[in-house]
Design a protein around this motif. Structure first.
Motif, PDB file in Angstrom:
ATOM      1  N   UNK A  12       0.846  -1.194   0.000  1.00  0.00           N
ATOM      2  CA  UNK A  12       0.000   0.000   0.000  1.00  0.00           C
ATOM      3  C   UNK A  12       0.882   1.246   0.000  1.00  0.00           C
ATOM      4  N   UNK A  13       0.781   2.107  -1.019  1.00  0.00           N
ATOM      5  CA  UNK A  13       1.658   3.273  -1.097  1.00  0.00           C
ATOM      6  C   UNK A  13       1.494   4.249   0.054  1.00  0.00           C
ATOM      7  N   UNK A  14       0.341   4.241   0.709  1.00  0.00           N
ATOM      8  CA  UNK A  14       0.122   5.148   1.830  1.00  0.00           C
ATOM      9  C   UNK A  14       0.841   4.691   3.099  1.00  0.00           C
ATOM     10  N   UNK A  15       1.241   3.420   3.144  1.00  0.00           N
ATOM     11  CA  UNK A  15       1.765   2.871   4.402  1.00  0.00           C
ATOM     12  C   UNK A  15       3.147   2.230   4.256  1.00  0.00           C
ATOM     13  N   UNK A  16       3.827   2.510   3.148  1.00  0.00           N
ATOM     14  CA  UNK A  16       5.153   1.938   2.934  1.00  0.00           C
ATOM     15  C   UNK A  16       6.112   2.273   4.078  1.00  0.00           C
ATOM     16  N   UNK A  17       6.122   3.526   4.526  1.00  0.00           N
ATOM     17  CA  UNK A  17       7.072   3.930   5.564  1.00  0.00           C
ATOM     18  C   UNK A  17       6.726   3.288   6.910  1.00  0.00           C
ATOM     19  N   UNK A  18       5.441   3.227   7.230  1.00  0.00           N
ATOM     20  CA  UNK A  18       5.038   2.587   8.484  1.00  0.00           C
ATOM     21  C   UNK A  18       5.398   1.105   8.467  1.00  0.00           C
ATOM     22  N   UNK A  19       5.175   0.453   7.335  1.00  0.00           N
ATOM     23  CA  UNK A  19       5.543  -0.960   7.204  1.00  0.00           C
ATOM     24  C   UNK A  19       7.054  -1.115   7.352  1.00  0.00           C
ATOM     25  N   UNK A  20       7.797  -0.181   6.782  1.00  0.00           N
ATOM     26  CA  UNK A  20       9.258  -0.242   6.867  1.00  0.00           C
ATOM     27  C   UNK A  20       9.738  -0.184   8.314  1.00  0.00           C
ATOM     28  N   UNK A  21       9.118   0.671   9.136  1.00  0.00           N
ATOM     29  CA  UNK A  21       9.578   0.777  10.523  1.00  0.00           C
ATOM     30  C   UNK A  21       9.081  -0.390  11.381  1.00  0.00           C
ATOM     31  N   UNK A  22       7.995  -1.009  10.982  1.00  0.00           N
ATOM     32  CA  UNK A  22       7.623  -2.275  11.626  1.00  0.00           C
ATOM     33  C   UNK A  22       8.678  -3.332  11.312  1.00  0.00           C
TER      34      UNK A  22
END
Length: 371
Positions: A329-339
C-alpha cells in the motif's frame, strides 16, 4: 520476503509521522516462517493544535524545555491512542504484539552540523507504558554514531522487499521530502532528492487556503517560470553527492518566500506549477545516470497525478507505477518499513544499509523499551 528464523507468527506495529505533518500512518505486519505480510493499516489525523505546535518546533530557533516536553507527551499520547484503535480494529491485543517500532516526529535533522545530530520527538518509556507493549524508537542516531546520515532508512526495507522481484528498479517516496531507493542487483543507493509535497502543500495553504493540491489539478492550470525554477535549483543541497539527507529545515515556506523576492511578477498559480516542476526535475536528475527499469511510487504524493505525469515525461524509459502494483500500500510503505526495522532489531539484525546512509557498517538500530 522469505524468513525461516521464526517458528510461529509474530506481529509488529510500525508508526510513522513524516515531514508532511498531516498525521500518523500505522501498520501492523504479520511475520511467519514464509513471509512478511500487511495485517492492518490505519491513518489518524493530528489534532490541529498539535499539528501547529509540531510545525513551529521544526522551524523554531530555540526550544523552551517545558513546552517541548509538553508537546512530546501529547504526541506520545496521540501515538498510543492510534495503537489502541488499531488493536481494537484488528482484534488483536497488546499481548499479541512482539514490538512497536515508532519512528517519532522529526523536529531537527542536521546531518551536516558539527556534531551531526537528529531529533525524533517521542517518549518511548511513556508509549510502552500506555500501550503495555515493547517499544523501539530512536532508530536514526545509531547510524549517525557510525558516521552515517541517519537517513533515509526505508531503503533497507525497499531492497529487502522488492529486489528479488526486480533486479534493477527504484522506489520513490513522495512525502514532505522526496527520497529515492535505487538498486541494480546487489548495488544499492538511496537518498533524499529534495522537496516533494512539503513546499507545494505550504504554498497551497498560504495562497489558496487548501491543505494540498488534490490530484495536482491546481498545478496543472499554470505555467512553469523557468527563471524561478533555475533559482530554486541553485539550492546548495541539490549540488551534493549521495549519501545525503535533508528536511523541512532546508526546504520550507520561509525559504521559498526568500527565493521569490526577485520573482514577484510570478503569479501564485505559476509558483505552484513551478514547485511541481521543481519536484519532478530534481527527482529526474537523480535518476538520470541509473535509469531503473521500474520506479514504484509511495507516499501521499502518489495522488499528485500532475507531478507523476511530468516525471514520466522526464524519464520516459522507466515504467512508473504505485507500489500497490507490487503488493505494498503506497500510503503505508514507511510505516511498514519501521515495523520491519523493529523486527530486525528484536532479532538482532541490522536495520540500515551503509551504502545508503554512509555509515561505517551495518548496525542494529533503535532503543528498546520492554513491556
Amino acid at each position: 520476503m522469505n524468513d525461516d528464523s521464526m517458528s510461529s507468527p509474530e506481529y509488529y506495529i510500525g508508526i510513522m509521522s513524516g515531514t508532511s505533518l498531516d498525521g500518523i500512518d500505522l501498520a501492523i505486519i504479520e511475520c511467519d516462517q514464509n513471509q512478511l505480510s500487511t495485517f492492518h493499516t490505519q491513518f489518524s489525523l493530528f489534532p490541529d493544535d498539535l499539528q501547529r505546535a509540531l510545525a513551529e518546533l521544526t522551524l523554531a530557533e530555540s526550544w523552551d524545555p517545558d513546552h517541548y516536553y509538553r508537546i512530546e507527551t501529547e504526541l506520545t499520547q496521540t501515538y498510543a491512542n492510534a495503537v489502541q484503535t488499531a488493536l481494537a480494529s484488528s482484534q488483536l491485543t497488546a499481548a499479541d504484539i512482539t514490538a512497536i517500532g515508532c519512528h517519532g516526529q522529526t523536529v531537527r535533522h542536521r546531518a551536516y552540523a558539527t556534531p551531526a545530530y537528529t531529533v525524533q520527538m517521542i517518549n518511548g518509556s511513556l508509549l510502552s507504558e500506555l500501550t503495555q507493549s515493547t517499544v523501539i524508537t530512536d532508530f536514526r542516531r545509531r547510524d549517525m554514531a557510525a558516521g552515517g546520515q541517519g537517513a533515509p532508512l526505508a531503503p533497507a526495507f525497499h531492497y529487502a522487499a522488492l529486489s528479488e522481484i526486480h533486479p534493477h528498479a527504484a522506489v520513490l517516496n513522495l512525502g514532505g521530502i522526496a527520497n529515492l531507493t535505487i538498486w541494480n542487483q546487489d548495488q544499492l543507493t538511496g537518498f533524499d532528492t529534495g522537496p516533494a509535497n512539503g513546499l507545494m502543500d505550504a504554498w497551497m495553504q498560504s495562497r489558496f487556503g487548501k491543505p494540498r493540491d488534490d490530484g495536482g489539478d491546481q498545478a496543472r492550470q499554470g505555467q512553469v517560470s523557468q527563471e524561478l525554477l533555475e533559482q530554486l535549483s541553485k539550492h546548495p543541497y541539490l549540488q551534493l553527492s549521495a549519501p545525503k539527507s535533508t528536511g523541512r529545515e532546508e526546504f520550507n515556506l520561509n525559504w521559498l518566500e526568500s527565493q521569490l523576492e526577485d520573482h514577484q511578477n510570478v503569479s501564485d498559480q505559476d509558483v505552484l506549477t513551478t514547485l511541481a516542476e521543481f519536484t519532478a526535475t530534481t527527482i529526474a536528475q537523480s535518476l538520470k545516470e541509473k535509469t531503473p527499469s521500474h520506479l514504484y511510487v509511495c507516499g501521499g504524493g502518489v495522488r499528485n497525478l500532475y507531478v507523476l505525469e511530468r516525471l514520466q515525461q522526464l524519464v520516459p524509459k522507466t515504467i512508473i507505477a504505485p507500489t500497490s502494483e507490487v503488493g505494498i500500500d503506497p500510503d503505508f510503505m514507511e510505516a511498514i518499513a519501521f515495523a520491519w526495522i523493529a523486527r530486525q532489531t528484536i532479532h538482532l539484525q541490522p536495520g540500515n544499509q551503509p551504502s545508503v546512509t554512509g555509515a561505517r557498517g551495518p548496525r542494529i538500530l533503535g532503543a528498546i523499551y520492554p513491556r
